[in-house]
Every structure is written in C-alpha cells, then in structure tokens.
Motif scaffolding. Structure first.
Motif, PDB file in Angstrom:
ATOM      1  N   VAL A  80       0.826  -1.212   0.000  1.00  0.00           N
ATOM      2  CA  VAL A  80       0.000   0.000   0.000  1.00  0.00           C
ATOM      3  C   VAL A  80       0.863   1.265   0.000  1.00  0.00           C
ATOM      4  O   VAL A  80       1.993   1.265   0.503  1.00  0.00           O
ATOM      5  CB  VAL A  80      -0.981  -0.007   1.191  1.00  0.00           C
ATOM      6  CG1 VAL A  80      -1.848  -1.255   1.141  1.00  0.00           C
ATOM      7  CG2 VAL A  80      -0.231   0.084   2.525  1.00  0.00           C
ATOM      8  N   THR A  81       0.311   2.338  -0.565  1.00  0.00           N
ATOM      9  CA  THR A  81       1.075   3.590  -0.724  1.00  0.00           C
ATOM     10  C   THR A  81       0.217   4.829  -0.465  1.00  0.00           C
ATOM     11  O   THR A  81       0.289   5.813  -1.196  1.00  0.00           O
ATOM     12  CB  THR A  81       1.684   3.674  -2.148  1.00  0.00           C
ATOM     13  OG1 THR A  81       0.620   3.509  -3.107  1.00  0.00           O
ATOM     14  CG2 THR A  81       2.732   2.628  -2.376  1.00  0.00           C
ATOM     15  N   GLY A  82      -0.624   4.774   0.577  1.00  0.00           N
ATOM     16  CA  GLY A  82      -1.454   5.936   0.892  1.00  0.00           C
ATOM     17  C   GLY A  82      -0.686   6.984   1.686  1.00  0.00           C
ATOM     18  O   GLY A  82       0.528   6.895   1.857  1.00  0.00           O
ATOM     19  N   GLY A  83      -1.428   7.955   2.186  1.00  0.00           N
ATOM     20  CA  GLY A  83      -0.854   9.004   3.029  1.00  0.00           C
ATOM     21  C   GLY A  83      -0.281  10.155   2.235  1.00  0.00           C
ATOM     22  O   GLY A  83      -0.296  10.143   1.028  1.00  0.00           O
TER      23      GLY A  83
ATOM     24  N   HIS B  77      -9.093  10.815   4.708  1.00  0.00           N
ATOM     25  CA  HIS B  77      -8.198  10.518   3.583  1.00  0.00           C
ATOM     26  C   HIS B  77      -8.971  10.671   2.292  1.00  0.00           C
ATOM     27  O   HIS B  77     -10.057  10.117   2.149  1.00  0.00           O
ATOM     28  CB  HIS B  77      -7.646   9.099   3.711  1.00  0.00           C
ATOM     29  CG  HIS B  77      -6.364   8.889   2.962  1.00  0.00           C
ATOM     30  ND1 HIS B  77      -6.253   9.063   1.604  1.00  0.00           N
ATOM     31  CD2 HIS B  77      -5.133   8.528   3.399  1.00  0.00           C
ATOM     32  CE1 HIS B  77      -5.005   8.802   1.238  1.00  0.00           C
ATOM     33  NE2 HIS B  77      -4.304   8.488   2.304  1.00  0.00           N
ATOM     34  N   LEU B 112      -0.800   4.338   9.018  1.00  0.00           N
ATOM     35  CA  LEU B 112      -1.675   4.464   7.842  1.00  0.00           C
ATOM     36  C   LEU B 112      -0.896   4.130   6.574  1.00  0.00           C
ATOM     37  O   LEU B 112      -1.394   3.447   5.689  1.00  0.00           O
ATOM     38  CB  LEU B 112      -2.225   5.898   7.794  1.00  0.00           C
ATOM     39  CG  LEU B 112      -3.188   6.258   6.678  1.00  0.00           C
ATOM     40  CD1 LEU B 112      -4.089   7.412   7.120  1.00  0.00           C
ATOM     41  CD2 LEU B 112      -2.509   6.625   5.374  1.00  0.00           C
ATOM     42  N   PHE B 118      -4.605   1.853   0.481  1.00  0.00           N
ATOM     43  CA  PHE B 118      -4.650   2.913  -0.531  1.00  0.00           C
ATOM     44  C   PHE B 118      -3.487   2.682  -1.493  1.00  0.00           C
ATOM     45  O   PHE B 118      -2.422   2.202  -1.073  1.00  0.00           O
ATOM     46  CB  PHE B 118      -4.419   4.292   0.105  1.00  0.00           C
ATOM     47  CG  PHE B 118      -5.500   4.784   1.019  1.00  0.00           C
ATOM     48  CD1 PHE B 118      -6.638   5.390   0.509  1.00  0.00           C
ATOM     49  CD2 PHE B 118      -5.349   4.685   2.392  1.00  0.00           C
ATOM     50  CE1 PHE B 118      -7.618   5.881   1.359  1.00  0.00           C
ATOM     51  CE2 PHE B 118      -6.327   5.165   3.250  1.00  0.00           C
ATOM     52  CZ  PHE B 118      -7.467   5.766   2.736  1.00  0.00           C
ATOM     53  N   TRP B 119      -3.693   3.051  -2.760  1.00  0.00           N
ATOM     54  CA  TRP B 119      -2.612   2.970  -3.755  1.00  0.00           C
ATOM     55  C   TRP B 119      -2.576   4.265  -4.541  1.00  0.00           C
ATOM     56  O   TRP B 119      -3.614   4.770  -4.964  1.00  0.00           O
ATOM     57  CB  TRP B 119      -2.822   1.773  -4.687  1.00  0.00           C
ATOM     58  CG  TRP B 119      -2.822   0.499  -3.929  1.00  0.00           C
ATOM     59  CD1 TRP B 119      -1.725  -0.245  -3.582  1.00  0.00           C
ATOM     60  CD2 TRP B 119      -3.964  -0.185  -3.385  1.00  0.00           C
ATOM     61  NE1 TRP B 119      -2.118  -1.338  -2.855  1.00  0.00           N
ATOM     62  CE2 TRP B 119      -3.486  -1.334  -2.720  1.00  0.00           C
ATOM     63  CE3 TRP B 119      -5.335   0.052  -3.389  1.00  0.00           C
ATOM     64  CZ2 TRP B 119      -4.323  -2.230  -2.066  1.00  0.00           C
ATOM     65  CZ3 TRP B 119      -6.190  -0.824  -2.746  1.00  0.00           C
ATOM     66  CH2 TRP B 119      -5.677  -1.963  -2.093  1.00  0.00           C
TER      67      TRP B 119
END
Lengths: 83, 146
Positions: A80-83, B77, B112, B118-119
């Motif tokens: 994952v690569t959120g934030g 987000h 997080l 999330f991607w």
C-alpha cells in the motif's frame, strides 16, 4: 470465492474481480497464488513477483501461509502507498 | 471519539480541529499530507479498497487510543485525483497533554502508510506510474512496535 484486485494487479489482469473455485489441494494464500499464476499468461505475469504482492481475506490483511478455507472474499494487491 | 472518512472532496481542517478542541482538551496535534511536485509530478490519483479501508483506519485509531490517553482521533483521507498542492490526508489527535497528542499523531500517519489499503499513482507531463512502497516508511511504522 470472489477474488478482488487493486492497483497494478488490477491493471495487469484487466479486471476488478472474478469468481474462482480452487481445487481441494489449495489450502493457503500462497497455494492459491501458485494455482492462479498457472491459469493464464496474464495471471502468470500479474503474480510473477511475489515480493510485490499483499493479500486480504474477508478484508483483513493475510500472510501467504494463511488458510483460505471459509473466506468469501480474497483480495490481491501491491504494497500500500497511501498518506 | 473516533472519526474516519474516505472521501473525494477536500476537508475543512479548521472545522475538524475545532471539533476536537470542543471536548475541552489540553492539546490538539494535526498532520496534513499534501501533493508534492517531486520530479515534475503534476497530480496524483488514489484508489482504495472500500470497506477494508475504513475498517483499517478505525483499527489504527483504536490501537492509538489503547496506547495513549486520547480524547479524540480523526483521520480523513481523500481518494480520486488531486493536483499539486492539494491536501491528501488529515490526522488530528486530542489529549489532555501534548506528548500523547504529538506521538499519537505521528503513530497514526506512520501506520496508515503501511496498513491502510490505498494505492497512489503519479502523473507527470509525459506519463503515469504507480508509486512503490518505500522501505523507509515500513521502518518508520515498525519502530512503533519496538
């Protein structure tokens, strides 16, 4: 079992999800990836680099040695690569 | 008080901060992540795993509340396409004391980045690419387990 794909995996397979019945010999997440990779050249390519795959069973993160029995939804995606 | 939201629209940072201040706490800490113009990036696009994302954000807040004395914990987000300079994520923590608010805020954004599904895609003038997870982000998240 419903398979769902995200991000690079989704794009490599050209689909968001698919229904798949695994044979009885497929016990774990890792077994399932090995079996799926043999289903088509597109699956083989999407799952070629196992170090770039992460998994969730019924929306909880799962390791490759997790048992898939009883799960309704199996998600396969990149780190994952959120934030 | 835990509040998590995954949304396309931007957020009102002042309103979110005020909502936690209203509880009469001694300290509020915030973190805002903003689209950065690295190597000519003009926009980003975020996708997520509906359902699992919200549950994982709540889990991260629950873990923070069990570890620090927090009176409030908010994670908002955004998903979809965002341009350079637009906010992506907002974390707000409230506590009687500053140390708990600041540490929990750092914990929430670190976790997080490695736990929430999330991607991120980056758009540049001539192309688009998926962002790779950074080993530094994993190390930052892992240090909270030490």
């Amino acid at each position: 079992m419903k398979l769902v794909y995200f991000a690079r995996v989704r794009e490599a397979l050209g689909r968001d999800d698919e229904e798949m019945e695994f044979p009885a010999s497929v016990l774990t997440v890792g077994d399932a990836i090995d079996w799926l990779a043999a289903q088509s050249p597109r699956h083989a390519e999407a799952f070629a680099d196992r170090s770039k795959l992460r998994f969730a069973l019924d929306q909880r993160m799962a390791k490759p040695d997790a048992a898939i029995a009883g799960a309704a939804e199996f998600a396969i995606f990149p780190p994952v690569t959120g934030g | 008080m835990i509040r998590v939201s995954v949304q396309r629209a931007t957020f009102d940072m002042a309103a979110e901060t005020l909502a936690l201040e209203a509880a009469g706490v001694g300290a509020v800490a915030t973190f805002t992540g903003i689209v950065r113009g690295d190597d000519g990036v003009t926009a980003i696009e975020l996708e997520h795993y509906p359902g699992m994302t919200e549950a994982s954000l709540r889990d991260i807040c629950d873990t923070a509340q069990a570890r620090w004395n927090l009176s409030g914990c908010t994670i908002l987000h955004r998903v979809g396409r965002m341009k350079l300079g637009e906010p992506i994520v907002l974390v707000v923590t409230a506590s009687p004391h500053r140390a708990a608010a600041l540490e929990a805020c750092a914990f929430l954004i670190d976790r997080l980045k490695t736990d929430a599904p999330f991607w991120k895609k980056e758009y540049r003038g001539d192309g688009v690419n998926w962002v790779e997870q950074k080993t530094g982000d994993v190390a930052r998240a892992d240090r909270w387990d030490a």
